[in-house]
Enzyme design. Structure first.
Site, PDB file in Angstrom:
ATOM      1  N   ARG A 289       0.712  -1.169  -0.154  1.00  0.00           N
ATOM      2  CA  ARG A 289      -0.021  -0.044   0.017  1.00  0.00           C
ATOM      3  C   ARG A 289       0.804   1.111  -0.027  1.00  0.00           C
ATOM      4  O   ARG A 289       1.996   1.405   0.574  1.00  0.00           O
ATOM      5  CB  ARG A 289      -0.923  -0.167   1.242  1.00  0.00           C
TER       6      ARG A 289
ATOM      7  N   ARG B 196     -11.496  -2.253   8.277  1.00  0.00           N
ATOM      8  CA  ARG B 196     -12.293  -1.850   9.465  1.00  0.00           C
ATOM      9  C   ARG B 196     -11.164  -1.994  10.748  1.00  0.00           C
ATOM     10  O   ARG B 196     -10.087  -2.585  10.705  1.00  0.00           O
ATOM     11  CB  ARG B 196     -12.992  -3.003  10.010  1.00  0.00           C
TER      12      ARG B 196
END
Length: 915
Positions: A413, A612
């Site tokens: 990422r 989450r």
């Protein structure tokens, strides 16, 4: 007489508390024990009887502690929180086992219940087996800037949990009982004498090692067991599925060692080391399992008829011992071990701890090892030894299929701003005078599509690039090398943080092309390009961005090599910090509805990746309800979700609890995918009402957090955010930029700080105002409509259930003590009065809509848990406030800083899902 099912839990908590007390008395003296016991009894009285006098007494006791006493008190109550967690986990295991033994109806979240629900709706066992052919269910472990648990502490807790479990499963003789008691006391003593905090900040390698520990304790063994159990369950329903072998539909992923967003310490070298550590864990496990299999499969040719393939495998073995010449399975396994040891040497450059009988050539890939294991299985089954084939060998075969030689897929990422700058530099050096950053979106897309259509690289080995660009290009080259050595499953996902435009995705595509991971002449893309939409604005524009992307023929062709599947990640944390709890949840829901429509129109399969956190303020809450609350079509047999912070330890440190949590993910995905057509769509008036509530909640939240003068100062002075930034708990800084702006603060420490002061503000603020205004505008039918939404719409019910938990864990009385740390009295009173008023309005609104008499009446298990642990948590908060006061007055007392950091650990343990 009704059996008290919670009596064993209370007995365990008392026993562990008594052992901790005995340890304190023996190690620190009677006076310290008496002090701690007095604090405990006063806190219990305050909680149980709501005794104002007890509260005053408690505050006086804690405020008068010396520095040395403070450290001991904080340690004692922190360790009690850890012990209570262990007892609760063991009680869940105990109750689940009792439920199964009694033959009771399957529980929600179990595979049995999910399968039966599908059968009840007309699905066949064959339909269910076919579902798993294309399913992908993936919990993804992430490094967490507020994960406060040391691995050594987790090891101590594992020992205690194992001893408690033994006492449950075995009927002990008096001698064995004494031995068990002694072992528990020894484990509690070890816990007490183990340093709770790290002396130095975690490195990325430390974080990788911590993450890998859960594979050793849980995933490598429990995930194959879960798959085997599901196969048996489906096989029992249909004789044709007796020999069913499911594909690797569940994979545990990781961000640790690949998440570069805001972490300058994740480099190409770190990625290479992460891959090696992962591979070492997988190969080491397989080698040990093969060794154990060889010891057990002592079958002799005079007694069995092995298959020709098995005999051929044995003949290829370098094991020529005359003692084993009639034991073909042992010889075959010795040869497999030798080849796997050679693979270990080739991939890692080191010898395995246990040497093979002789050298051999390595396996080219995990599929070759799986084929040899299949040969063992087929031969055993052929000569009537299916019981042996379905034992340890079966679990090893499943493990190799799931984990391969890479163990876990690592996601890479990076922030879209970084990709933008790197592409701009590559364009500028390849074409001097070009200014990519000056181009508008249409011009950028046109340039990127032109570059993606050619095989010519932009980067040159003869040019020097900035450190940022050189580092990024090194990462992509390392990823390509990993694909060639370990397979593309080792690094299948590349994620763009803060994605907002089509060019953000094409910039990543261009960098993948530079490394050979995207090959335009073959129309092949060897990785998933995944946008992460995080802010409220980005979530709202996500469907339009993906619509425009799919309209590009070149990109659609590349998706053919990804089986026309596109993954999209949704950010819960930053959207919550941006717009508040209610608006974040609603924006995520709307984005999913829009994405489902766009993907259906373009004929692309949608896979959602839910970012989450552990806390409700970051999208946390029970996974089962969260998956079932997704809009229709959002779960199409595939789902990924992050597992973060102390939630990882809570879910997966205990192997049996870990298997249960993996089962919940599978059951929920099965139900949400196969039964979605039977779930009624929310009524139009429900959607309109939700939008009205969201608008009001957004205005209230933004009005407090971003538009109130002095709020930033209030936050930094009334919470432990400054001290969290100092704590050695993660490799990543708490803020993206230097300074105190809330906009620059990472969402994780933002939520964690509010949890520590027991306000939990990101998990509820704005709801009270939204409902109050809605009811004022709809006095006749407003409440009835909200109650109908709660009864009929799982999304709204889950939203309120999570808020119920957060509000129950908050405590205004304790929070008011933190507010006293704000030096500006006017600012303090102005903001805390607003927070207090909104808290009461939110509680009143929640109870009115749900019809509950008290918070958590609908969740008696959690209500009991809070009742058990809060008398031990409250003293930690009171001490933390006093320590913060002293620390901010002196700044140079290491003992005070130590006490603050231990209290942060203890409070996080007590709350369990705070970050």
């Amino acid at each position: 007489m009704t059996q008290d099912k919670d009596a064993p839990l209370r007995d365990d908590i008392r026993m562990l508390g008594r052992m901790l007390g005995d340890t304190v008395r023996e190690q620190q003296g009677e006076a310290v024990f008496d002090l701690i016991e007095r604090i405990r009894q006063t806190s219990v009285r305050f909680r149980r009887d709501d005794d104002h006098g007890a509260r005053i007494e408690l505050e006086q006791l804690l405020d008068q502690l010396s520095r040395e006493q403070t450290i001991l008190v904080v340690r004692a109550f922190s360790y009690f929180s850890h012990l209570a967690n262990i007892a609760e986990d063991q009680h869940h295991i105990r109750r689940s086992r009792a439920h199964l033994v009694a033959g009771s109806a399957p529980r929600a979240g179990s595979l049995e219940r999910a399968v039966q629900a599908a059968l009840d709706q007309g699905k066949t066992p064959a339909d269910l087996a076919a579902f798993f052919d294309t399913a992908l269910i993936s919990p993804v472990l992430t490094a967490h800037p507020t994960e406060v648990q040391r691995k050594s502490i987790l090891n101590c807790q594992t020992d205690i949990a194992r001893l408690l479990d033994q006492r449950d499963r075995l009927q002990l003789t008096p001698d064995e009982q004494r031995d068990s008691d002694a072992a528990l006391r020894s484990a509690v003593l070890t816990l007490w004498q183990t340093r709770m905090l790290r002396p130095a900040k975690l490195s990325v390698i430390d974080e990788i090692a911590n993450g890998l520990s859960y594979f050793g304790s849980t995933f490598l063994e429990q995930l194959p067991r879960l798959v085997a159990r599901l196969e048996d369950q489906l096989g029992s329903l249909d004789p044709a599925l007796h020999d069913l072998e499911l594909p690797a539909f569940m994979r545990v992923g990781s961000w640790i060692g690949g998440d570069r967003d805001g972490n300058p310490y994740v480099t190409a070298d770190i990625l290479v080391r992460a891959l090696a550590m992962h591979s070492a864990a997988a190969l080491g496990y397989y080698l040990e399992e093969l060794h154990a299999l060889g010891a057990r499969l002592s079958l002799a040719t005079g007694l069995i008829q092995p298959t020709a393939d098995l005999l051929a495998l044995a003949a290829q073995s370098p094991d020529h011992s005359p003692h084993r010449k009639d034991e073909p399975y042992r010889r075959a396994i010795a040869g497999m071990y030798a080849r796997l040891a050679a693979t270990h040497r080739e991939l890692l450059g080191t010898e395995p701890p246990r040497h093979p009988v002789a050298p051999a050539h390595p396996y080219a890939n995990a599929q070759e090892l799986e084929q040899d294991l299949d040969t063992l299985h087929q031969s055993l089954s052929a000569h009537g030894s299916e019981a042996l084939a379905r034992g340890r060998l079966r679990l090893l075969r499943r493990a190799v299929r799931v984990f391969g030689f890479h163990l876990a897929p690592i996601d890479l990422r990076q922030n879209s701003d970084v990709f933008e700058r790197v592409v701009a530099e590559l364009v500028a050096t390849a074409s001097p005078g070009s200014d990519y950053l000056a181009l508008d979106e249409d011009a950028r897309v046109a340039l990127l599509l032109t570059e993606l259509a050619t095989c010519r690289p932009l980067a040159s080995p003869h040019l020097r690039y900035s450190d940022e660009t050189a580092s990024e290009m090194a990462i992509f080259r390392a990823a390509r090398d990993a694909h060639l050595r370990l397979g593309i499953a080792a690094l299948p996902n590349f994620i763009i943080s803060k994605a907002a435009t089509v060019s953000d995705l094409l910039e990543l595509a261009l960098l993948l092309k530079e490394a050979g991971i995207l090959r335009p002449h073959e129309n092949v893309l060897d990785a998933n390009i995944i946008p992460l939409f995080e802010t409220i604005e980005d979530l709202e524009s996500a469907p339009a961005v993906m619509d425009a992307l799919f309209a590009l023929p070149g990109y659609k062709r590349l998706l053919q090599s990804r089986e026309l599947t596109q993954e999209v990640m949704l950010g819960y944390s930053d959207s919550n910090k941006d717009g508040g709890f209610l608006t974040s949840g609603w924006s995520l829901y709307k984005a999913e509805i829009g994405l489902v429509d766009v993907f259906a129109r373009h004929g692309v399969r949608l896979r959602l990746f839910h970012g989450r956190g552990g806390s409700v303020g970051r999208g946390g809450g029970p996974s089962y309800q969260a998956i079932l609350a997704q809009p229709g079509g959002a779960v199409q047999g595939q789902i990924r979700m992050t597992e973060q912070g102390e939630v990882i330890a809570a879910k997966y440190a205990n192997p049996e609890v870990g298997r249960r949590n993996l089962e919940v993910l599978v059951a929920a995905t099965l139900e949400a995918s196969l039964l979605a057509d039977d779930a009624p769509a929310p009524r139009a008036e429900f959607l309109d009402t939700m939008q009205t509530l969201s608008d009001a909640a957004y205005a209230a939240y933004r009005g407090l957090v971003y538009e109130t003068d002095g709020f930033e100062r209030y936050f930094w002075e009334s919470t432990v955010i400054s001290e969290i930034a100092e704590l050695n708990i993660g490799s990543r800084p708490a803020s993206r930029k230097k300074g105190t702006r809330i906009e620059d603060l990472r969402a994780i420490p933002w939520v964690f700080s509010w949890s520590q002061c027991r306000l939990m503000l990101p998990g509820w603020f704005g709801f009270g105002t939204a409902v109050t205004r809605y009811l004022a505008a709809h006095p006749q039918d407003g409440l009835a409509r909200l109650q109908g939404m709660y009864r009929e719409w799982s999304f709204f019910a889950t939203l309120l259930s999570n808020m119920d938990m957060v509000l129950a864990k908050s405590d205004l009385a304790i929070a008011s003590r933190y507010a006293q740390l704000v030096r500006d009295v006017t600012l303090r009173e102005h903001i805390f009065d607003r927070i207090r008023s909104e808290w009461h309005a939110s509680v009143d609104a929640l109870l009115a809509i749900t019809g509950l008499g008290e918070l958590l009446d609908a969740n008696p298990l959690l209500k009991r848990s809070i009742r058990n642990r809060f008398p031990y948590l409250d003293p930690l908060n009171h001490v933390q406030v006093e320590l913060l006061r002293r620390h901010r007055e002196t700044h140079d007392d290491e003992r005070i800083r130590l006490g603050i950091h231990i209290s942060i650990n203890g409070i996080a343990a007590g709350l369990r899902n705070s970050g």
